[in-house]
Structures are given as C-alpha cells and as structure tokens.
Scaffold this active site. Structure first.
Site, mmCIF file in Angstrom:
data_model
loop_
_atom_site.group_PDB
_atom_site.id
_atom_site.type_symbol
_atom_site.label_atom_id
_atom_site.label_comp_id
_atom_site.label_asym_id
_atom_site.label_seq_id
_atom_site.Cartn_x
_atom_site.Cartn_y
_atom_site.Cartn_z
ATOM 1 N N ARG A 235 0.852 -1.180 0.000
ATOM 2 C CA ARG A 235 0.000 0.000 0.000
ATOM 3 C C ARG A 235 0.891 1.234 0.000
ATOM 4 O O ARG A 235 1.741 1.381 0.870
ATOM 5 C CB ARG A 235 -0.829 -0.046 1.285
ATOM 6 C CG ARG A 235 -2.065 0.742 1.277
ATOM 7 C CD ARG A 235 -2.870 0.396 2.507
ATOM 8 N NE ARG A 235 -2.328 0.911 3.742
ATOM 9 C CZ ARG A 235 -3.062 1.462 4.707
ATOM 10 N NH1 ARG A 235 -4.360 1.563 4.567
ATOM 11 N NH2 ARG A 235 -2.508 1.890 5.813
ATOM 12 N N THR B 218 -0.809 7.661 -0.918
ATOM 13 C CA THR B 218 -2.121 7.600 -1.589
ATOM 14 C C THR B 218 -3.019 6.504 -1.023
ATOM 15 O O THR B 218 -4.220 6.506 -1.290
ATOM 16 C CB THR B 218 -1.925 7.303 -3.088
ATOM 17 O OG1 THR B 218 -1.345 5.981 -3.202
ATOM 18 C CG2 THR B 218 -1.000 8.310 -3.749
ATOM 19 N N ASP C 297 0.984 -1.651 12.503
ATOM 20 C CA ASP C 297 1.362 -2.193 11.193
ATOM 21 C C ASP C 297 1.639 -3.688 11.339
ATOM 22 O O ASP C 297 2.647 -4.096 11.933
ATOM 23 C CB ASP C 297 2.600 -1.451 10.672
ATOM 24 C CG ASP C 297 2.878 -1.813 9.223
ATOM 25 O OD1 ASP C 297 3.046 -3.018 8.930
ATOM 26 O OD2 ASP C 297 2.897 -0.902 8.380
ATOM 27 N N ASP D 247 5.029 -5.096 9.882
ATOM 28 C CA ASP D 247 6.197 -4.707 10.681
ATOM 29 C C ASP D 247 6.239 -5.465 11.999
ATOM 30 O O ASP D 247 7.310 -5.869 12.468
ATOM 31 C CB ASP D 247 6.175 -3.198 10.952
ATOM 32 C CG ASP D 247 6.596 -2.406 9.727
ATOM 33 O OD1 ASP D 247 7.243 -2.996 8.835
ATOM 34 O OD2 ASP D 247 6.274 -1.203 9.654
HETATM 35 C C1 PRP Z 1 -1.131 -3.987 4.900
HETATM 36 C C2 PRP Z 1 -2.042 -5.147 5.215
HETATM 37 C C3 PRP Z 1 -2.933 -5.210 4.008
HETATM 38 C C4 PRP Z 1 -3.084 -3.747 3.644
HETATM 39 C C5 PRP Z 1 -4.411 -3.256 4.166
HETATM 40 O O1 PRP Z 1 -0.122 -4.386 4.052
HETATM 41 O O2 PRP Z 1 -1.336 -6.342 5.481
HETATM 42 O O3 PRP Z 1 -2.380 -5.925 2.911
HETATM 43 O O4 PRP Z 1 -2.026 -3.035 4.303
HETATM 44 O O5 PRP Z 1 -4.651 -1.969 3.771
HETATM 45 P P1 PRP Z 1 -5.819 -1.589 2.742
HETATM 46 O O6 PRP Z 1 -7.034 -2.344 3.177
HETATM 47 O O7 PRP Z 1 -5.963 -0.096 2.966
HETATM 48 O O8 PRP Z 1 -5.366 -1.912 1.366
HETATM 49 P P2 PRP Z 1 1.060 -3.405 3.593
HETATM 50 O O9 PRP Z 1 0.681 -2.713 2.320
HETATM 51 O O10 PRP Z 1 1.462 -2.527 4.720
HETATM 52 O O11 PRP Z 1 2.200 -4.404 3.193
HETATM 53 P P3 PRP Z 1 3.007 -5.466 4.090
HETATM 54 O O12 PRP Z 1 2.080 -6.632 4.299
HETATM 55 O O13 PRP Z 1 4.159 -5.821 3.205
HETATM 56 O O14 PRP Z 1 3.432 -4.832 5.375
HETATM 57 N N1 URA Z 2 -2.116 -2.029 7.396
HETATM 58 C C1 URA Z 2 -1.746 -2.408 8.645
HETATM 59 O O1 URA Z 2 -0.800 -3.195 8.808
HETATM 60 N N2 URA Z 2 -2.392 -1.879 9.683
HETATM 61 C C2 URA Z 2 -3.429 -1.016 9.538
HETATM 62 O O2 URA Z 2 -4.013 -0.573 10.547
HETATM 63 C C3 URA Z 2 -3.799 -0.643 8.228
HETATM 64 C C4 URA Z 2 -3.132 -1.177 7.178
#
Ligand code: PRP
Ligand code: URA
Length: 206
Positions: free
Chosen positions: A101, A105, A197, A200
């Site tokens: 994400r 944006t 997150d 993370d």
């Molecule tokens: C996080 C989470 C989802 C997404 C949710 O992933 O694990 O995939 O954000 O957000 P949304 O509903 O607004 O799309 P992230 O993009 O942070 O990637 P990661 O899993 O690599 O940390």
């Molecule tokens: N992605 C995450 O990991 N946590 C949130 O709260 C939203 C998006």
C-alpha cells in the site's frame, strides 16, 4: 456475508496482539494460533462427498472434502496466517499475491502473483491480517477472479467498516470473515484501535 468470529480464545489472543508492549515472537505466535481457530469456522461449510470405506467392523459410507482448498496470503503480512490454516487443512495448495500500500495515496500496488492450477473448482481463501481501506483485498480478489476462481472467502483478523464496505461493493459474492470489526480508519489509513502495522510487527521491521 460478513461473519465476525466472536470467540473468547480469539478475543483473548487478539488483545495480546493489540497491546503495543507485545513483541514480535508473541505477536506472531498469537496470530498463528488465531489463524487456526478462524480456519475451523471458515471451513464450516466446505462441501463433502460420500465415499465407501471399510472400518475394522465392516463397510461404511464416509465423507471426504470434495473441493480443493487454496490459501492465498497477501504478502507480506498474510504469511502470518498461512501455517495456522494449513495445520487444519494440510492438503491445501498455496498461491501468493504480493501487494503493498502506497503510504501517501493508500493505493495498493501488485508486485508478485503465483497461483496453483484449477482455481475454477477450488475454494480459495484470501488471507491478510488487516482490512483497512479494502483496496488491497479488492484488487487481490479481482486478480484471483481473473484467474478463474469462483468460490472465494476473504479471511482477515481486524477489519475497518470502510474496508468491509469496499469489498462488499466490489465483490458482493465474497464471504468476509473477521476476528474483530474495529471502529474506523485514522487520517493515515490505519485501523483504530487496530494493532498497528501488522507486517512490521510480524517481521520485526520497525
Ligand atoms: C497492509 C495489510 C494489508 C493492507 C491493508 O499491508 O497487510 O495488505 O495493508 O490496507 P488496505 O485495506 O488499505 O489496502 P502493507 O501494504 O502494509 O504491506 P506489508 O504486508 O508488506 O506490510
Ligand atoms: N495495514 C496495517 O498493517 N495496519 C493497519 O491498521 C492498516 C493497514
């Protein structure tokens, strides 16, 4: 269909995960245990077919799963749910979608996709701990549908109302399973109260 899996064990473990004092090891272990508990409920309506078997006492009509199950974690954080579900469905095949994400944006960007064959006939579980704006889940489901999947379940730990609405609007045929439906998104697109997150915290990257 939106199913919020209220269960004392899930709520207890999720509370441990939400706590900011919980470190990577305990966060990951609780996510793994919740995934297994959620899988039990998510699999409740898997179709069965009758088979003839012999017990030590004689013939018997038993039942076996009639559809292949495919688990599709959305990378990275979705990986945290994979092993727990596979313990309950060890014959499941696994596909992957890489999605991140954009922090400004909040738009999702796909960077990887790899699926097993015959998605048309399978029950496909798309798994990701967080359903925030819903952008990542909506795009992931669209991609899987393009590859032929027809029976799709979205399994997330924590959802925001905004994300649930987005998925229901784009994919009304997809069943959504959550461990908790939280209050809202904050102004940087994080779920409140949420758990921060997820990626993370699973991988210790912050
Ligand atoms: C996080 C989470 C989802 C997404 C949710 O992933 O694990 O995939 O954000 O957000 P949304 O509903 O607004 O799309 P992230 O993009 O942070 O990637 P990661 O899993 O690599 O940390
Ligand atoms: N992605 C995450 O990991 N946590 C949130 O709260 C939203 C998006």
């Amino acid at each position: 269909m939106l199913d919020i899996l209220n269960h004392p064990l899930i709520t207890h473990k999720l509370t441990l995960m939400r706590n900011k004092e919980t470190g990577t090891k305990d966060f990951r272990e609780n996510l793994d245990e919740i995934a297994e508990l959620m899988a039990y409920e998510v699999c409740r309506d898997l179709p069965l077919r009758p088979i003839n078997i012999e017990t030590p006492m004689g013939p018997c009509i038993g039942h076996e799963l009639s559809k292949e199950v495919v688990i599709v974690p959305i990378l990275r954080a979705g990986i945290g749910l994979l092993d727990g579900i596979r313990r309950l469905v060890p014959t499941a095949k696994v596909g992957f979608i890489g999605m991140y994400r954009d922090e400004e944006t909040l738009e999702p960007h796909e960077y990887f996709a790899k699926f097993p064959k015959n998605l048309e006939d399978a029950v496909v579980m798309v798994v990701d701990p967080m359903l925030a704006t819903g952008g990542s889940a909506v795009d992931a489901v669209s991609l899987i549908k393009k590859r032929g999947a027809k029976n799709i379940k979205l399994v997330c730990l924590v959802g925001a109302p905004e994300g649930v609405k987005a998925v229901q609007k784009a994919h009304p045929d997809v069943d959504i399973y959550l461990a908790a439906l939280d209050e809202k998104l904050n102004d940087i697109g994080y779920i409140v109260p949420g758990l921060g997150d997820a990626g993370d915290r699973i991988f210790g990257t912050k």
